[in-house]
Write a protein that holds these residues in place. Structure first.
Motif, PDB file in Angstrom:
ATOM      1  N   ILE A 144       0.852  -0.989   0.089  1.00  0.00           N
ATOM      2  CA  ILE A 144       0.207  -0.009   0.180  1.00  0.00           C
ATOM      3  C   ILE A 144       0.998   1.429   0.024  1.00  0.00           C
ATOM      4  N   VAL A 145       0.634   2.102  -0.922  1.00  0.00           N
ATOM      5  CA  VAL A 145       1.493   3.344  -1.056  1.00  0.00           C
ATOM      6  C   VAL A 145       0.938   4.356  -0.299  1.00  0.00           C
ATOM      7  N   ARG A 146       1.716   5.145   0.410  1.00  0.00           N
ATOM      8  CA  ARG A 146       1.142   6.584   1.199  1.00  0.00           C
ATOM      9  C   ARG A 146       2.068   7.344   0.770  1.00  0.00           C
ATOM     10  N   PRO A 147       1.830   8.288  -0.537  1.00  0.00           N
ATOM     11  CA  PRO A 147       2.605   9.336  -1.099  1.00  0.00           C
ATOM     12  C   PRO A 147       3.058  10.526  -0.064  1.00  0.00           C
ATOM     13  N   GLU A 148       2.075  10.639   0.488  1.00  0.00           N
ATOM     14  CA  GLU A 148       2.274  11.776   1.646  1.00  0.00           C
ATOM     15  C   GLU A 148       3.378  11.714   2.477  1.00  0.00           C
ATOM     16  N   PRO A 202       9.355  12.360  -8.664  1.00  0.00           N
ATOM     17  CA  PRO A 202       9.801  13.339  -7.605  1.00  0.00           C
ATOM     18  C   PRO A 202       8.467  14.306  -7.811  1.00  0.00           C
ATOM     19  N   GLY A 203       8.118  15.049  -6.681  1.00  0.00           N
ATOM     20  CA  GLY A 203       6.933  15.744  -6.600  1.00  0.00           C
ATOM     21  C   GLY A 203       7.427  17.380  -6.086  1.00  0.00           C
ATOM     22  N   SER A 204       6.612  18.032  -5.465  1.00  0.00           N
ATOM     23  CA  SER A 204       6.648  19.228  -4.968  1.00  0.00           C
ATOM     24  C   SER A 204       6.743  19.238  -3.736  1.00  0.00           C
ATOM     25  N   ARG A 205       7.440  20.224  -3.001  1.00  0.00           N
ATOM     26  CA  ARG A 205       7.626  20.415  -1.694  1.00  0.00           C
ATOM     27  C   ARG A 205       8.321  19.370  -1.023  1.00  0.00           C
ATOM     28  N   HIS A 206       9.285  18.934  -1.713  1.00  0.00           N
ATOM     29  CA  HIS A 206      10.342  17.996  -1.101  1.00  0.00           C
ATOM     30  C   HIS A 206       9.455  16.622  -0.836  1.00  0.00           C
ATOM     31  N   LEU A 207       8.766  16.230  -1.606  1.00  0.00           N
ATOM     32  CA  LEU A 207       7.960  14.906  -1.654  1.00  0.00           C
ATOM     33  C   LEU A 207       8.085  14.235  -2.565  1.00  0.00           C
ATOM     34  N   ALA A 208       7.946  12.755  -2.812  1.00  0.00           N
ATOM     35  CA  ALA A 208       8.170  12.024  -3.894  1.00  0.00           C
ATOM     36  C   ALA A 208       6.783  11.035  -4.025  1.00  0.00           C
ATOM     37  N   PHE A 209       6.678  10.346  -5.255  1.00  0.00           N
ATOM     38  CA  PHE A 209       5.682   9.540  -5.313  1.00  0.00           C
ATOM     39  C   PHE A 209       6.061   8.319  -5.760  1.00  0.00           C
ATOM     40  N   PRO A 210       5.805   7.130  -4.832  1.00  0.00           N
ATOM     41  CA  PRO A 210       6.193   5.826  -5.086  1.00  0.00           C
ATOM     42  C   PRO A 210       5.223   5.095  -6.116  1.00  0.00           C
ATOM     43  N   ALA A 212      10.336  -6.512   0.182  1.00  0.00           N
ATOM     44  CA  ALA A 212      11.648  -5.709   0.305  1.00  0.00           C
ATOM     45  C   ALA A 212      11.368  -4.195   0.420  1.00  0.00           C
ATOM     46  N   CYS A 213      10.635  -3.610  -0.358  1.00  0.00           N
ATOM     47  CA  CYS A 213      10.558  -2.252  -0.505  1.00  0.00           C
ATOM     48  C   CYS A 213       9.925  -1.750   0.823  1.00  0.00           C
ATOM     49  N   VAL A 214       8.981  -2.749   1.398  1.00  0.00           N
ATOM     50  CA  VAL A 214       8.286  -2.248   2.712  1.00  0.00           C
ATOM     51  C   VAL A 214       9.292  -2.227   3.831  1.00  0.00           C
ATOM     52  N   ALA A 215      10.235  -3.531   3.849  1.00  0.00           N
ATOM     53  CA  ALA A 215      11.090  -3.729   4.913  1.00  0.00           C
ATOM     54  C   ALA A 215      11.874  -2.463   4.951  1.00  0.00           C
ATOM     55  N   ALA A 216      12.176  -1.846   3.657  1.00  0.00           N
ATOM     56  CA  ALA A 216      13.320  -1.054   3.555  1.00  0.00           C
ATOM     57  C   ALA A 216      12.885   0.401   3.916  1.00  0.00           C
ATOM     58  N   CYS A 217      11.496   0.714   3.809  1.00  0.00           N
ATOM     59  CA  CYS A 217      10.718   1.905   3.977  1.00  0.00           C
ATOM     60  C   CYS A 217      10.480   2.444   5.499  1.00  0.00           C
ATOM     61  N   LYS A 218      11.541   3.436   5.809  1.00  0.00           N
ATOM     62  CA  LYS A 218      11.598   3.787   7.201  1.00  0.00           C
ATOM     63  C   LYS A 218      10.459   4.778   7.764  1.00  0.00           C
ATOM     64  N   VAL A 219       9.862   5.480   6.727  1.00  0.00           N
ATOM     65  CA  VAL A 219       8.762   6.421   6.919  1.00  0.00           C
ATOM     66  C   VAL A 219       7.313   6.079   6.674  1.00  0.00           C
ATOM     67  N   GLY A 220       7.164   4.897   6.374  1.00  0.00           N
ATOM     68  CA  GLY A 220       5.843   4.195   6.270  1.00  0.00           C
ATOM     69  C   GLY A 220       4.992   4.686   5.160  1.00  0.00           C
ATOM     70  N   ALA A 221       6.056   5.133   3.844  1.00  0.00           N
ATOM     71  CA  ALA A 221       5.307   5.380   2.531  1.00  0.00           C
ATOM     72  C   ALA A 221       4.811   4.144   2.047  1.00  0.00           C
TER      73      ALA A 221
END
Length: 198
Positions: free
Chosen positions: A5-9, A49-57, A140-149
């Protein structure tokens, strides 16, 4: 079906998920070994890459029905009935790019893979790490994501949880009942009183 599940915010664009994905899909399953493989392992998700230092997985949603599967003339794309994922057989893929054109999310890429060394390139997309899933690990991507995105779970449950959190946040911003009664216009208060008498 459990899915990524992707949480781009929450995404900060660190690209650790892409690195973990590439290593997981390498022959040696280690970063050091992956660097020297003939077919350099490629990640199965993209970060825009997105705006305001955000990104979209962005990753495969394993659509049902899957447009990529419907247009695959080689029959290389199949749904795994047990897991619910849409997977690509690299040995059958002919790199015609029909799947990439049909995908509404633009998640398919092409690259050589160690599983099919005879092919110059095959279609790649998220497969939710079946080798990790077999041993009870998250992708693997979920295990590596430290911000819960990127999280792993049941989509309807995740949507319900997100809806409840949104409702709590909304109602937390409203004034207390006493304050609301004081700021209510007199005609609205009178209307409510008349309605409660019936």
């Amino acid at each position: 079906m459990k899915t990524v599940i992707v949480r781009p915010e929450r995404c900060v664009g660190c690209l650790q998920c892409r690195l973990a994905c590439a290593v997981e899909h390498s022959a040696g399953k280690s970063l050091y070994a992956a660097l020297s493989e003939a077919a350099r392992p490629q990640p199965r998700l993209r970060i825009y890459p997105g705006s305001r230092h955000l990104a979209f997985p962005n990753k495969c949603r394993h659509c049902d029905p899957a447009p990529c599967q419907e247009v695959c003339i080689a029959g290389a794309i199949k749904r795994d009935a047990a897991r619910g994922t849409v997977d690509i057989d690299p040995h059958r893929c002919i790199s015609c790019a029909m799947c990439a054109m049909a995908c509404p999310f633009g998640v398919l890429t092409y690259a050589p893979v160690h599983a099919a060394p005879e092919k110059a390139a095959v279609a790649l997309k998220c497969d939710q790490c079946p080798d990790r899933e077999k041993v009870g690990k998250v992708p693997a991507c979920v295990a590596a994501c430290k911000v819960g995105a990127l999280t792993y779970g049941d989509w309807p449950t995740a949507q319900a949880d997100k809806g409840r959190a949104l409702a709590r946040a909304f109602f937390a911003t409203l004034p207390a009942a006493e304050d609301a009664a004081a700021s209510t216009p007199p005609l609205v208060r009178l209307w409510r009183e008349l309605g409660s008498r019936q």
